[in-house]
Design an enzyme around this catalytic site. Structure first.
Site, PDB file in Angstrom:
ATOM      1  N   THR A 136      36.405 -17.330  22.674  1.00  0.00           N
ATOM      2  CA  THR A 136      37.081 -16.094  21.989  1.00  0.00           C
ATOM      3  C   THR A 136      37.143 -15.998  20.438  1.00  0.00           C
ATOM      4  O   THR A 136      37.051 -17.160  19.941  1.00  0.00           O
ATOM      5  CB  THR A 136      38.533 -15.995  22.726  1.00  0.00           C
ATOM      6  OG1 THR A 136      39.452 -17.016  22.430  1.00  0.00           O
ATOM      7  CG2 THR A 136      38.212 -16.003  24.148  1.00  0.00           C
ATOM      8  N   ASP A 137      37.237 -14.680  20.317  1.00  0.00           N
ATOM      9  CA  ASP A 137      37.640 -14.547  18.707  1.00  0.00           C
ATOM     10  C   ASP A 137      39.004 -14.659  18.288  1.00  0.00           C
ATOM     11  O   ASP A 137      39.819 -15.050  19.275  1.00  0.00           O
ATOM     12  CB  ASP A 137      37.209 -13.196  18.103  1.00  0.00           C
ATOM     13  CG  ASP A 137      37.775 -12.004  19.044  1.00  0.00           C
ATOM     14  OD1 ASP A 137      38.754 -12.126  19.431  1.00  0.00           O
ATOM     15  OD2 ASP A 137      37.024 -10.977  18.910  1.00  0.00           O
ATOM     16  N   ALA A 138      39.838 -14.479  17.414  1.00  0.00           N
ATOM     17  CA  ALA A 138      41.270 -14.653  16.918  1.00  0.00           C
ATOM     18  C   ALA A 138      41.989 -13.621  17.881  1.00  0.00           C
ATOM     19  O   ALA A 138      43.132 -14.144  17.859  1.00  0.00           O
ATOM     20  CB  ALA A 138      41.216 -14.175  15.196  1.00  0.00           C
TER      21      ALA A 138
END
Length: 149
Positions: free
Chosen positions: A25-27
């Site tokens: 995932t991203d942030a």
């Protein structure tokens, strides 16, 4: 046909379950777009393994590699951290030196991403297209699914 680590063959479809990890995932906890290709690769590789092959033994026995030639990715909905997903893979085309798959990344029956991917068989010596080994062709021909759905 089923294996806890490799998924299940259901008719002519392979189903590979997995969970989205933090590293995917991203942030914001949304699956990063490139990870969907990695998920699809895991699904195809698991299907090949469940059918009795591995990329390594195909390369060693036949001196060929099966590599991505082309793909299109249709992003429909986002997946999130810790979602339980499946990759559903169907072989929809088989040419002399190629395999075409439709892969759907699903959450609870909902299509999140649909990938149409073409793999090409190539010589490890010349890196030119080479006919699929008969051993591979024969096994995959049982799973060729030209029906929609």
């Amino acid at each position: 046909m089923s294996d806890a680590l490799l998924g299940t063959i259901d008719g002519k479809r392979h189903i590979y379950p997995f969970c989205v990890f933090y590293e995917d995932t991203d942030a914001g906890g949304i699956v990063y777009h490139a990870q969907y290709l990695a998920f699809a690769e895991r699904g195809r590789t698991s299907m090949v393994n469940l059918l009795g092959f591995s990329n390594r033994n195909i390369a060693e026995r036949h001196k060929v590699a099966i590599a991505v030639r082309h793909c299109t990715v249709d992003f429909r909905r986002a997946a999130r951290l810790e979602d339980r997903l499946t990759v559903e893979s169907r072989l929809i085309r088989m040419g002399g030196a190629s395999l075409g798959f439709e892969q759907k990344i699903m959450r609870d029956g909902e299509e999140l991403v649909v990938i149409d991917i073409v793999l090409a068989c190539m010589s490890l010596e010349t890196f030119k297209a080479q006919r699929l080994p008969d051993e591979v062709r024969n096994v995959f021909s049982d799973y060729l699914d030209v029906n929609e759905g």
